[in-house]
Design a protein around this motif. Structure first.
Motif, PDB file in Angstrom:
ATOM      1  N   ARG A   1      -4.209  12.039   5.503  1.00 27.38           N
ATOM      2  CA  ARG A   1      -5.475  12.591   5.958  1.00 27.38           C
ATOM      3  C   ARG A   1      -6.630  12.134   5.069  1.00 27.38           C
ATOM      4  N   MET A   2      -6.386  12.042   3.795  1.00 22.86           N
ATOM      5  CA  MET A   2      -7.446  11.600   2.887  1.00 22.86           C
ATOM      6  C   MET A   2      -7.731  10.112   3.044  1.00 22.86           C
ATOM      7  N   GLU A   3      -6.683   9.374   3.416  1.00 24.59           N
ATOM      8  CA  GLU A   3      -6.870   7.949   3.730  1.00 24.59           C
ATOM      9  C   GLU A   3      -7.785   7.817   4.944  1.00 24.59           C
ATOM     10  N   GLU A   4      -7.524   8.621   5.978  1.00 20.75           N
ATOM     11  CA  GLU A   4      -8.356   8.593   7.173  1.00 20.75           C
ATOM     12  C   GLU A   4      -9.804   8.975   6.861  1.00 20.75           C
ATOM     13  N   ALA A   5      -9.992   9.864   5.896  1.00 18.62           N
ATOM     14  CA  ALA A   5     -11.334  10.332   5.548  1.00 18.62           C
ATOM     15  C   ALA A   5     -12.067   9.366   4.624  1.00 18.62           C
ATOM     16  N   GLY A   6     -11.370   8.289   4.195  1.00 16.59           N
ATOM     17  CA  GLY A   6     -12.005   7.316   3.318  1.00 16.59           C
ATOM     18  C   GLY A   6     -12.096   7.773   1.872  1.00 16.59           C
ATOM     19  N   PHE A   7     -11.228   8.693   1.497  1.00 20.27           N
ATOM     20  CA  PHE A   7     -11.280   9.224   0.124  1.00 20.27           C
ATOM     21  C   PHE A   7     -10.890   8.180  -0.913  1.00 20.27           C
ATOM     22  N   PHE A   8      -9.906   7.350  -0.607  1.00 12.78           N
ATOM     23  CA  PHE A   8      -9.386   6.385  -1.584  1.00 12.78           C
ATOM     24  C   PHE A   8     -10.286   5.140  -1.599  1.00 12.78           C
ATOM     25  N   PHE A   9     -11.370   5.237  -2.343  1.00 15.47           N
ATOM     26  CA  PHE A   9     -12.362   4.166  -2.402  1.00 15.47           C
ATOM     27  C   PHE A   9     -12.833   4.015  -3.854  1.00 15.47           C
ATOM     28  N   PRO A  10     -13.010   2.772  -4.301  1.00 10.45           N
ATOM     29  CA  PRO A  10     -12.743   1.512  -3.599  1.00 10.45           C
ATOM     30  C   PRO A  10     -11.245   1.225  -3.512  1.00 10.45           C
ATOM     31  N   ALA A  11     -10.894   0.246  -2.696  1.00  4.79           N
ATOM     32  CA  ALA A  11      -9.494  -0.072  -2.429  1.00  4.79           C
ATOM     33  C   ALA A  11      -8.735  -0.421  -3.688  1.00  4.79           C
ATOM     34  N   THR A  12      -9.427  -1.031  -4.655  1.00  2.00           N
ATOM     35  CA  THR A  12      -8.748  -1.439  -5.900  1.00  2.00           C
ATOM     36  C   THR A  12      -8.254  -0.236  -6.706  1.00  2.00           C
ATOM     37  N   LYS A  13      -8.888   0.926  -6.514  1.00  2.00           N
ATOM     38  CA  LYS A  13      -8.496   2.124  -7.264  1.00  2.00           C
ATOM     39  C   LYS A  13      -7.549   3.028  -6.477  1.00  2.00           C
ATOM     40  N   ALA A  14      -7.306   2.668  -5.200  1.00  3.70           N
ATOM     41  CA  ALA A  14      -6.482   3.533  -4.352  1.00  3.70           C
ATOM     42  C   ALA A  14      -5.086   3.796  -4.921  1.00  3.70           C
ATOM     43  N   PRO A  15      -4.369   2.753  -5.395  1.00  2.00           N
ATOM     44  CA  PRO A  15      -3.015   3.033  -5.918  1.00  2.00           C
ATOM     45  C   PRO A  15      -3.015   4.029  -7.074  1.00  2.00           C
ATOM     46  N   ALA A  16      -3.977   3.889  -7.994  1.00  2.00           N
ATOM     47  CA  ALA A  16      -4.032   4.803  -9.141  1.00  2.00           C
ATOM     48  C   ALA A  16      -4.405   6.211  -8.693  1.00  2.00           C
ATOM     49  N   MET A  17      -5.305   6.326  -7.713  1.00  4.68           N
ATOM     50  CA  MET A  17      -5.700   7.637  -7.211  1.00  4.68           C
ATOM     51  C   MET A  17      -4.533   8.338  -6.527  1.00  4.68           C
TER      52      MET A  17
END
Length: 249
Positions: A196-212
């Protein structure tokens, strides 16, 4: 009738107020102690004020043994402790309440009879009283204000007796009818939030998504979640998504 549980006798020496005797009885019964002995209570015995303050522990007062002096109160005992919060210039072993009740439990289990003396409210036990005891119980109180209420001192020793002889677990997780969530339930919850958070665009920028995402997973694993917690968190996320979709309409 007194219970048959082996236990120490708590001896109130020259207590001054019936209210404090009643409060002491209540404190004793809170922790399963019912052997009260009284030495020359100032206002005589029985005392209606003691009954009023005993709050359901009146049986202890009815069965309390009355003596004229300490010698008579502890005549059947093999080991006697005297409680005090003040330093005494006497050669005796000094125990904390915790250590005293642990030693009391050991001696009683070996067949001994133990008594604990508590002094009158005004100034506690006199040195002449303490001289009749085998050892001292010294409560570690604020030296600038060492005065303890009689019932408070009784409560401290009764509590330590319960600790020395009871089976209470030091820490208990009260789950209120639910259970700790299984790992697969926590994993499902984590994936639900990530999606759901992926759909909401929470994991931004993409480079930081794995760590988040890793930090989020670590957060879930640190939390002692119950099944009820997991269900509630799923419901919260579903409601947020429904609210968002409703707003879009």
């Amino acid at each position: 009738m007194a219970t048959g549980t082996p236990q120490p006798a708590f001896v109130l020496v020259r207590p001054q107020m019936g209210e404090n005797i009643g409060s002491a009885a209540r404190a004793m019964w809170n922790f399963g102690l019912d052997r009260m002995r009284l030495v020359a209570p100032r206002d005589g015995w029985p005392n209606p004020s003691a009954v009023a303050m005993s709050s359901g522990a009146g049986r202890l007062l009815d069965e309390a043994q009355l003596s004229e002096d300490i010698a008579g109160a502890v005549a059947d005992c093999t080991w006697v402790l005297a409680t005090t919060a003040r330093p005494r210039d006497m050669t005796k072993t000094v125990y904390t309440p915790e250590a005293a009740m642990a030693e009391t439990a050991r001696r009683i289990a070996a067949g001994e009879k133990v008594a604990v003396l508590f002094g009158p409210e005004r100034a506690g036990l006199e040195n002449e009283d303490i001289a009749q005891a085998n050892a001292i119980v010294s409560v570690p109180v604020n030296p600038a204000f060492a005065s303890l209420n009689l019932a408070q001192c009784v409560l401290l020793c009764a509590y330590e007796w319960q600790r020395a002889t009871g089976e209470a677990d030091p820490v208990v997780e009260a789950l209120a009818g639910t259970e700790i969530a299984a790992q697969h339930e926590v994993d499902h919850l984590a994936r639900h939030y990530e999606e759901r958070m992926e759909e909401a665009g929470f994991f931004f920028p993409a480079t930081k998504a794995p760590a988040m995402k890793l930090n989020l997973r670590n957060m879930w694993s640190r939390m002692p979640l119950t099944r009820a917690d997991v269900q509630m968190l799923h419901g919260m996320m579903r409601q947020i998504v429904r609210w968002k979709d409703k707003g879009a309409d």
